[in-house]
Design a protein around this motif. Structure first.
Motif, PDB file in Angstrom:
ATOM      1  N   UNK A  28       0.822  -1.200   0.000  1.00 27.67           N
ATOM      2  CA  UNK A  28       0.000   0.000   0.000  1.00 27.67           C
ATOM      3  C   UNK A  28       0.865   1.264   0.000  1.00 27.67           C
ATOM      4  N   UNK A  29       2.019   1.217   0.628  1.00 28.47           N
ATOM      5  CA  UNK A  29       2.941   2.342   0.567  1.00 28.47           C
ATOM      6  C   UNK A  29       3.431   2.549  -0.863  1.00 28.47           C
ATOM      7  N   UNK A  30       3.686   1.460  -1.568  1.00 26.30           N
ATOM      8  CA  UNK A  30       4.099   1.574  -2.967  1.00 26.30           C
ATOM      9  C   UNK A  30       2.974   2.183  -3.806  1.00 26.30           C
ATOM     10  N   UNK A  31       1.738   1.766  -3.540  1.00 27.50           N
ATOM     11  CA  UNK A  31       0.593   2.355  -4.247  1.00 27.50           C
ATOM     12  C   UNK A  31       0.542   3.860  -3.998  1.00 27.50           C
ATOM     13  N   UNK A  32       0.636   4.248  -2.744  1.00 23.69           N
ATOM     14  CA  UNK A  32       0.587   5.670  -2.399  1.00 23.69           C
ATOM     15  C   UNK A  32       1.682   6.438  -3.126  1.00 23.69           C
ATOM     16  N   UNK A  33       2.886   5.900  -3.123  1.00 24.16           N
ATOM     17  CA  UNK A  33       4.007   6.602  -3.738  1.00 24.16           C
ATOM     18  C   UNK A  33       3.837   6.706  -5.250  1.00 24.16           C
ATOM     19  N   UNK A  34       3.314   5.662  -5.882  1.00 21.73           N
ATOM     20  CA  UNK A  34       3.078   5.718  -7.328  1.00 21.73           C
ATOM     21  C   UNK A  34       2.023   6.772  -7.670  1.00 21.73           C
ATOM     22  N   UNK A  35       1.025   6.882  -6.830  1.00 20.97           N
ATOM     23  CA  UNK A  35      -0.012   7.906  -7.041  1.00 20.97           C
ATOM     24  C   UNK A  35       0.593   9.298  -6.933  1.00 20.97           C
ATOM     25  N   UNK A  36       1.393   9.533  -5.898  1.00 22.62           N
ATOM     26  CA  UNK A  36       1.994  10.851  -5.691  1.00 22.62           C
ATOM     27  C   UNK A  36       2.911  11.231  -6.852  1.00 22.62           C
ATOM     28  N   UNK A  37       3.598  10.259  -7.422  1.00 17.68           N
ATOM     29  CA  UNK A  37       4.564  10.541  -8.483  1.00 17.68           C
ATOM     30  C   UNK A  37       3.953  10.566  -9.881  1.00 17.68           C
ATOM     31  N   UNK A  38       2.674  10.251 -10.014  1.00 16.59           N
ATOM     32  CA  UNK A  38       2.101  10.176 -11.359  1.00 16.59           C
ATOM     33  C   UNK A  38       1.775  11.565 -11.897  1.00 16.59           C
ATOM     34  N   UNK A  39       1.691  11.657 -13.215  1.00 11.25           N
ATOM     35  CA  UNK A  39       1.440  12.948 -13.875  1.00 11.25           C
ATOM     36  C   UNK A  39       0.089  13.525 -13.488  1.00 11.25           C
ATOM     37  N   UNK A  40      -0.922  12.673 -13.414  1.00  7.15           N
ATOM     38  CA  UNK A  40      -2.271  13.157 -13.108  1.00  7.15           C
ATOM     39  C   UNK A  40      -2.330  13.802 -11.736  1.00  7.15           C
ATOM     40  N   UNK A  41      -1.560  13.295 -10.784  1.00  4.70           N
ATOM     41  CA  UNK A  41      -1.551  13.890  -9.449  1.00  4.70           C
ATOM     42  C   UNK A  41      -0.930  15.278  -9.493  1.00  4.70           C
ATOM     43  N   UNK A  42       0.162  15.433 -10.226  1.00  2.55           N
ATOM     44  CA  UNK A  42       0.789  16.756 -10.330  1.00  2.55           C
ATOM     45  C   UNK A  42      -0.152  17.771 -10.970  1.00  2.55           C
ATOM     46  N   UNK A  43      -0.915  17.330 -11.967  1.00  2.00           N
ATOM     47  CA  UNK A  43      -1.802  18.267 -12.656  1.00  2.00           C
ATOM     48  C   UNK A  43      -2.924  18.776 -11.761  1.00  2.00           C
ATOM     49  N   UNK A  44      -3.198  18.087 -10.656  1.00  2.85           N
ATOM     50  CA  UNK A  44      -4.237  18.565  -9.735  1.00  2.85           C
ATOM     51  C   UNK A  44      -3.893  19.932  -9.150  1.00  2.85           C
ATOM     52  N   UNK A  45      -2.613  20.301  -9.222  1.00  2.00           N
ATOM     53  CA  UNK A  45      -2.180  21.605  -8.714  1.00  2.00           C
ATOM     54  C   UNK A  45      -2.925  22.743  -9.396  1.00  2.00           C
ATOM     55  N   UNK A  46      -3.268  22.563 -10.662  1.00  2.00           N
ATOM     56  CA  UNK A  46      -3.924  23.627 -11.415  1.00  2.00           C
ATOM     57  C   UNK A  46      -5.333  23.228 -11.857  1.00  2.00           C
ATOM     58  N   UNK A  47      -5.951  22.357 -11.067  1.00  2.00           N
ATOM     59  CA  UNK A  47      -7.372  22.056 -11.252  1.00  2.00           C
ATOM     60  C   UNK A  47      -8.099  22.527 -10.004  1.00  2.00           C
ATOM     61  N   UNK A  48      -9.174  23.268 -10.205  1.00  2.00           N
ATOM     62  CA  UNK A  48      -9.833  23.892  -9.066  1.00  2.00           C
ATOM     63  C   UNK A  48     -11.030  23.099  -8.574  1.00  2.00           C
ATOM     64  N   UNK A  49     -11.464  23.448  -7.372  1.00  2.00           N
ATOM     65  CA  UNK A  49     -12.643  22.850  -6.773  1.00  2.00           C
ATOM     66  C   UNK A  49     -13.910  23.577  -7.230  1.00  2.00           C
ATOM     67  N   UNK A  50     -13.961  24.875  -6.955  1.00  7.66           N
ATOM     68  CA  UNK A  50     -15.137  25.695  -7.246  1.00  7.66           C
ATOM     69  C   UNK A  50     -14.771  26.868  -8.140  1.00  7.66           C
TER      70      UNK A  50
END
Length: 385
Positions: A28-50
């Protein structure tokens, strides 16, 4: 001490593609780390909520929201004796499939994709982590464990009726048992999402001037929190007063989930994670009275924030952008990047081509979507819309 009904990282991970175990991290730690390092996670920086991304740096983005949800999920799962790494992995991944422009973007893309199999952000998350992320030599996607994939797919409950296209496509290859509930860890991630977004939407709405502190003090929990702060810290400046009050609301929500869930778990006496899945109802929950209070807060936010005139005007403008972007790409796929062209050439139907266009648009940040719309149409919806 880990509870009997917690997911066990030592159990077979049931990844679609078998891998050697790590000497230093649990599955599960490997899963978490792969999620954090993926491109889609980085792009969340410039996706808004509201709010649309250009409106200010103080408002939450999908990235900051996901980090907050992960923090809440770790707190609750640790207190209940669950696997904190799995709960955090599901929490961090839960928004990867969101389009630009928050729920407005999803509504627009769902309508555009209605003739081609539909669009659902949760199913799109599965599509991202199982196919669209392409960094590893041995497989497409992140090759996450079955437990993490199940949690992403079912953290809001069993998936019944018409199964979203992207989810059904993967489930045919790797059965996620969509008819059952998810693990307790995934259920924690779902309620952590509720806790995080209700609290930060109150903060962002106040900062944006969409409502006042006087107005929200008539809502359940919130007035009591302000009164407690005033008693404890009389004369506190407005900013600190707001922060102290809303952090207390946050704490009340977490405490209610913990108290209610402990009572449910003690009653059902589940002895394994599979018992939780087959129980037929959630084990992680708010109390009925608290849920009623939370619905009142949600109703207030819906009226005064999500449907505020200024927000609705932005919704209208960005919907125009997506409604013009989608057919521009669908009618002339050469506008998509070169690396997408081999798949475009292999598309055997308009439905497959539309799915590729939806994948591309859904992956855009707010900023990039506006840039591409201006490039293809010669107009700026935020000025000309």
């Amino acid at each position: 001490m880990r509870a009997d009904f917690a997911c066990d990282p030592q159990a077979p991970s049931r990844r679609l593609y078998e891998e050697d175990h790590s000497a230093h991290r649990s599955c599960y730690q490997r899963d978490r780390d792969r999620i954090i390092h993926c491109s889609a996670f980085r792009r969340l920086k410039h996706k808004t909520q509201v709010f649309v991304e250009h409106e200010g740096d103080f408002y939450r983005t999908r990235l900051t929201h996901s980090i907050e949800v992960g923090q809440v999920a770790r707190t609750i799962s640790n207190a209940l004796g669950l696997n904190t790494d799995l709960a955090e992995a599901v929490a961090l991944a839960h928004d990867l499939g969101h389009t630009p422009f928050g729920h407005t973007g999803e509504d627009a893309l769902a309508e555009l994709m209605a003739p081609y199999g539909g669009f659902d952000h949760n199913a799109q998350t599965i599509r991202i982590v199982t196919s669209l992320e392409r960094h590893y030599a041995a497989f497409d996607g992140l090759n996450l464990t079955w437990d993490t994939l199940e949690g992403i797919a079912k953290h809001n409950g069993p998936v019944t009726g018409d199964i979203p296209y992207a989810l059904g496509e993967y489930n045919a290859r790797h059965d996620l048992e969509l008819h059952t509930h998810a693990s307790a860890e995934a259920q924690v991630a779902a309620l952590s999402d509720d806790i995080a977004y209700n609290n930060h939407d109150l903060q962002d709405g106040l900062r944006a001037g969409l409502f006042t502190e006087i107005e929200i003090q008539d809502l359940p929990m919130i007035g009591e929190a302000y009164h407690e702060v005033d008693r404890t810290y009389p004369g506190l400046d407005a900013y600190r007063r707001r922060h102290e009050a809303l952090r207390r609301v946050f704490g009340v929500m977490v405490t209610d989930v913990l108290d209610t869930s402990r009572a449910i778990l003690a009653e059902v006496k589940c002895r394994s994670a599979q018992d939780i899945r087959e129980l037929g109802h959630q084990v992680i929950a708010f109390s009925p009275n608290f849920w009623s209070d939370l619905k009142e807060i949600r109703s207030f936010l819906f009226k005064n924030m999500y449907r505020a005139p200024s927000v609705m005007e932005q919704r209208r403008r960005v919907t125009i952008a997506l409604n013009e972007l989608f057919p521009a790409y669908l009618d002339d796929p050469s506008h998509l990047p070169k690396r997408w062209q081999p798949e475009i050439e292999q598309a055997q139907s308009k439905e497959q081509l539309a799915r590729l266009v939806a994948d591309y648009i859904a992956g855009m940040t707010d900023r990039f979507a506006l840039q591409q719309h201006a490039r293809l149409t010669g107009t700026d919806v935020l000025i000309d819309g």
